[in-house]
Design a protein around this motif. Structure first.
Motif, PDB file in Angstrom:
ATOM      1  N   THR A   1      55.906 -48.127 -28.946  1.00 28.42           N
ATOM      2  CA  THR A   1      56.183 -49.099 -29.406  1.00 28.42           C
ATOM      3  C   THR A   1      56.846 -49.151 -30.858  1.00 28.42           C
ATOM      4  OG1 THR A   1      54.861 -50.336 -27.639  1.00 28.42           O
ATOM      5  CG2 THR A   1      55.854 -51.740 -29.516  1.00 28.42           C
ATOM      6  N   LEU A   2      56.179 -48.670 -31.761  1.00 28.49           N
ATOM      7  CA  LEU A   2      56.364 -48.633 -33.012  1.00 28.49           C
ATOM      8  C   LEU A   2      57.893 -47.790 -33.116  1.00 28.49           C
ATOM      9  CD1 LEU A   2      53.051 -47.817 -35.153  1.00 28.49           C
ATOM     10  CD2 LEU A   2      54.564 -49.857 -35.146  1.00 28.49           C
ATOM     11  N   ARG A   3      57.855 -46.731 -32.525  1.00 23.80           N
ATOM     12  CA  ARG A   3      59.269 -46.111 -32.466  1.00 23.80           C
ATOM     13  C   ARG A   3      60.314 -46.983 -32.006  1.00 23.80           C
ATOM     14  NH1 ARG A   3      57.561 -41.913 -30.638  1.00 23.80           N
ATOM     15  NH2 ARG A   3      57.911 -42.276 -28.356  1.00 23.80           N
ATOM     16  N   LEU A   4      60.288 -47.682 -30.838  1.00 28.64           N
ATOM     17  CA  LEU A   4      61.225 -48.746 -30.372  1.00 28.64           C
ATOM     18  C   LEU A   4      61.471 -49.703 -31.547  1.00 28.64           C
ATOM     19  CD1 LEU A   4      59.830 -49.556 -26.884  1.00 28.64           C
ATOM     20  CD2 LEU A   4      61.770 -48.073 -27.503  1.00 28.64           C
ATOM     21  N   ILE A   5      60.535 -50.102 -32.214  1.00 30.14           N
ATOM     22  CA  ILE A   5      60.932 -51.005 -33.305  1.00 30.14           C
ATOM     23  C   ILE A   5      61.743 -50.595 -34.347  1.00 30.14           C
ATOM     24  CG2 ILE A   5      59.886 -52.537 -34.994  1.00 30.14           C
ATOM     25  CD1 ILE A   5      57.710 -52.975 -33.208  1.00 30.14           C
ATOM     26  N   ALA A   6      61.221 -49.102 -34.705  1.00 29.17           N
ATOM     27  CA  ALA A   6      62.079 -48.484 -36.003  1.00 29.17           C
ATOM     28  C   ALA A   6      63.365 -48.103 -35.617  1.00 29.17           C
ATOM     29  CB  ALA A   6      61.272 -47.181 -36.005  1.00 29.17           C
ATOM     30  N   GLU A   7      63.675 -47.901 -34.299  1.00 25.97           N
ATOM     31  CA  GLU A   7      65.060 -47.685 -33.809  1.00 25.97           C
ATOM     32  C   GLU A   7      65.854 -48.593 -33.364  1.00 25.97           C
ATOM     33  OE1 GLU A   7      64.491 -44.358 -30.821  1.00 25.97           O
ATOM     34  OE2 GLU A   7      63.686 -43.168 -32.382  1.00 25.97           O
ATOM     35  N   ASN A   8      65.174 -49.911 -33.436  1.00 27.32           N
ATOM     36  CA  ASN A   8      66.001 -51.226 -33.220  1.00 27.32           C
ATOM     37  C   ASN A   8      66.433 -51.240 -31.666  1.00 27.32           C
ATOM     38  OD1 ASN A   8      66.027 -53.358 -34.785  1.00 27.32           O
ATOM     39  ND2 ASN A   8      67.857 -52.600 -35.637  1.00 27.32           N
ATOM     40  N   VAL A   9      65.467 -50.578 -30.813  1.00 23.95           N
ATOM     41  CA  VAL A   9      65.713 -50.622 -29.213  1.00 23.95           C
ATOM     42  C   VAL A   9      65.153 -51.793 -28.780  1.00 23.95           C
ATOM     43  CG1 VAL A   9      65.294 -49.573 -27.234  1.00 23.95           C
ATOM     44  CG2 VAL A   9      65.431 -47.973 -29.329  1.00 23.95           C
TER      45      VAL A   9
ATOM     46  N   ASP B   1      57.289 -56.803 -21.223  1.00 21.80           N
ATOM     47  CA  ASP B   1      56.627 -56.029 -20.303  1.00 21.80           C
ATOM     48  C   ASP B   1      56.270 -54.445 -20.823  1.00 21.80           C
ATOM     49  OD1 ASP B   1      59.389 -56.136 -20.321  1.00 21.80           O
ATOM     50  OD2 ASP B   1      59.561 -55.282 -18.517  1.00 21.80           O
ATOM     51  N   VAL B   2      57.297 -54.233 -21.599  1.00 17.00           N
ATOM     52  CA  VAL B   2      57.186 -52.740 -22.130  1.00 17.00           C
ATOM     53  C   VAL B   2      56.161 -52.675 -23.015  1.00 17.00           C
ATOM     54  CG1 VAL B   2      58.346 -51.248 -23.493  1.00 17.00           C
ATOM     55  CG2 VAL B   2      59.708 -52.404 -21.778  1.00 17.00           C
ATOM     56  N   CYS B   3      56.038 -53.611 -23.938  1.00 15.44           N
ATOM     57  CA  CYS B   3      54.837 -53.742 -24.925  1.00 15.44           C
ATOM     58  C   CYS B   3      53.530 -53.765 -24.074  1.00 15.44           C
ATOM     59  CB  CYS B   3      54.841 -54.727 -25.957  1.00 15.44           C
ATOM     60  SG  CYS B   3      56.092 -54.801 -27.098  1.00 15.44           S
ATOM     61  N   SER B   4      53.508 -54.553 -23.089  1.00 13.83           N
ATOM     62  CA  SER B   4      52.355 -54.753 -22.382  1.00 13.83           C
ATOM     63  C   SER B   4      51.901 -53.480 -21.719  1.00 13.83           C
ATOM     64  CB  SER B   4      52.470 -55.839 -21.370  1.00 13.83           C
ATOM     65  OG  SER B   4      51.281 -55.938 -20.580  1.00 13.83           O
ATOM     66  N   ARG B   5      52.815 -52.834 -21.102  1.00 11.76           N
ATOM     67  CA  ARG B   5      52.552 -51.534 -20.387  1.00 11.76           C
ATOM     68  C   ARG B   5      51.927 -50.318 -21.616  1.00 11.76           C
ATOM     69  NH1 ARG B   5      56.916 -51.431 -17.794  1.00 11.76           N
ATOM     70  NH2 ARG B   5      58.050 -50.216 -19.113  1.00 11.76           N
ATOM     71  N   HIS B   6      52.559 -50.567 -22.537  1.00 10.19           N
ATOM     72  CA  HIS B   6      52.207 -49.547 -23.626  1.00 10.19           C
ATOM     73  C   HIS B   6      50.987 -49.901 -24.027  1.00 10.19           C
ATOM     74  CE1 HIS B   6      56.374 -48.095 -24.968  1.00 10.19           C
ATOM     75  NE2 HIS B   6      56.204 -47.649 -23.614  1.00 10.19           N
TER      76      HIS B   6
ATOM     77  N   GLU C   1      61.858 -67.140 -26.380  1.00 14.53           N
ATOM     78  CA  GLU C   1      61.896 -67.872 -25.159  1.00 14.53           C
ATOM     79  C   GLU C   1      61.713 -66.749 -24.245  1.00 14.53           C
ATOM     80  OE1 GLU C   1      62.487 -70.978 -24.402  1.00 14.53           O
ATOM     81  OE2 GLU C   1      62.435 -71.509 -26.483  1.00 14.53           O
ATOM     82  N   SER C   2      61.019 -67.378 -23.039  1.00 15.19           N
ATOM     83  CA  SER C   2      60.646 -66.274 -22.061  1.00 15.19           C
ATOM     84  C   SER C   2      60.295 -67.088 -20.614  1.00 15.19           C
ATOM     85  CB  SER C   2      59.236 -65.191 -22.271  1.00 15.19           C
ATOM     86  OG  SER C   2      58.263 -66.122 -22.596  1.00 15.19           O
ATOM     87  N   VAL C   3      60.149 -66.378 -19.680  1.00 14.73           N
ATOM     88  CA  VAL C   3      59.608 -67.008 -18.094  1.00 14.73           C
ATOM     89  C   VAL C   3      58.289 -67.382 -18.357  1.00 14.73           C
ATOM     90  CG1 VAL C   3      59.042 -66.351 -16.050  1.00 14.73           C
ATOM     91  CG2 VAL C   3      61.180 -65.704 -16.766  1.00 14.73           C
ATOM     92  N   ARG C   4      57.633 -66.564 -18.936  1.00 12.62           N
ATOM     93  CA  ARG C   4      56.041 -67.067 -19.228  1.00 12.62           C
ATOM     94  C   ARG C   4      55.838 -68.468 -20.022  1.00 12.62           C
ATOM     95  NH1 ARG C   4      51.143 -63.492 -22.400  1.00 12.62           N
ATOM     96  NH2 ARG C   4      49.649 -64.838 -22.215  1.00 12.62           N
ATOM     97  N   ARG C   5      56.801 -68.391 -21.176  1.00 12.18           N
ATOM     98  CA  ARG C   5      56.702 -69.587 -21.779  1.00 12.18           C
ATOM     99  C   ARG C   5      57.138 -70.878 -20.836  1.00 12.18           C
ATOM    100  NH1 ARG C   5      59.285 -70.267 -27.950  1.00 12.18           N
ATOM    101  NH2 ARG C   5      58.769 -72.494 -28.269  1.00 12.18           N
ATOM    102  N   GLU C   6      58.077 -70.618 -20.219  1.00 15.77           N
ATOM    103  CA  GLU C   6      58.730 -71.766 -19.257  1.00 15.77           C
ATOM    104  C   GLU C   6      57.533 -72.175 -18.345  1.00 15.77           C
ATOM    105  OE1 GLU C   6      62.922 -71.535 -17.491  1.00 15.77           O
ATOM    106  OE2 GLU C   6      62.942 -69.714 -18.645  1.00 15.77           O
ATOM    107  N   ILE C   7      56.661 -70.951 -17.858  1.00 16.94           N
ATOM    108  CA  ILE C   7      55.876 -71.329 -16.884  1.00 16.94           C
ATOM    109  C   ILE C   7      54.672 -72.129 -17.530  1.00 16.94           C
ATOM    110  CG2 ILE C   7      53.914 -70.440 -15.392  1.00 16.94           C
ATOM    111  CD1 ILE C   7      55.903 -68.249 -14.584  1.00 16.94           C
TER     112      ILE C   7
END
Length: 240
Positions: free
Chosen positions: A83-91, A96-101, A189-195
């Motif tokens: 996840t830190l690499r995703l942030i560093a590379e601006n991906v 769901d990705v963070c949760s899975r990792h 904003e997210s689906v979770r927040r709406e629910i």
């Protein structure tokens, strides 16, 4: 929490429990409550707090150290390099990705530390939101089980706060003087927040919504769903 522990047989004598501490009020409440519960439990168990750094805390996570150490619990912090690499590379990536990792690393860390049990701070509200999200967007009736196992079967996942509402955990955290450290994703904003907002609106208008949803999760009748066909003797004459 004791009611959930008893009903779902979450702990066993001598268990070494890794407690996921995300920095939020629920995980801090869970850790504190598990320490307190050690005095009442009918058998001994050990606790160790684990935190995964994913680069999304709004404050340095080290701010929690004094409070956790005061509980007499060892605290382990590890980095989620993926996840830190995703942030560093601006991906761009979603929760769901963070949760899975996060889940993958927590299981591995628990195994590495010799903990056959991983405890997470999901509350009754989290279970209700998960149920609604699965019904509305995933086409299935499912939620967060109180007890489950990792895919390899080496770690038992428990959720001791499944009967605890967000209101109660908020009150408890305030009474104990916790300093929760939120994740930046909580502002998106997210689906979770709406629910969550929908459920909050319903709860403000109707007393007992939370208790009813929690009860429903343990009161499943497959015959009233599109599952197995009921035996002929339970059908009305108009259904035959």
């Amino acid at each position: 929490m004791g009611r959930a522990m008893g009903r779902f047989s979450m702990l066993r004598p001598g268990d070494r429990v890794a407690v996921g501490v995300s920095g939020g009020k629920d995980s801090l409440t869970l850790l504190h409550a598990l320490v307190a519960y050690q005095k009442r439990a009918p058998f001994p168990y050990e606790l160790i707090a684990i935190t995964l750094e994913q680069g999304k805390f709004k404050l340095p996570i080290a701010a929690l150290e004094q409070k956790i150490r005061a509980l007499g619990v060892e605290w382990i912090i590890r980095e989620d390099t993926a996840t830190l690499r995703l942030i560093a590379e601006n991906v761009p990536h979603g929760c769901d990705v963070c949760s899975r990792h996060r889940r993958y690393h927590l299981y591995n860390i628990a195994s590495e530390l010799g903990c056959p049990v991983l405890a997470l701070g999901h509350t009754a509200d989290d279970c209700a939101e998960s149920l609604m999200r699965n019904i509305l967007f995933n086409g299935r009736i499912a939620s967060l089980p109180p007890v489950s196992r990792s895919q390899k079967g080496t770690v038992r996942l428990i959720r001791p706060l499944v009967y605890v509402t967000e209101n109660l955990s908020t009150e408890y955290a305030g009474a104990q003087g916790f300093l929760p450290i939120a994740c930046v994703c909580s502002e998106k904003e997210s689906v979770r927040r709406e629910i969550r907002e929908f459920l909050d609106t319903m709860k403000s208008r109707h007393v007992g919504i939370s208790d009813s949803i929690t009860a429903a999760l343990g009161n499943v009748n497959l015959y009233t769903l599109f599952g197995e066909n009921p035996p002929a003797e339970v059908c009305s004459p108009y259904e035959l």
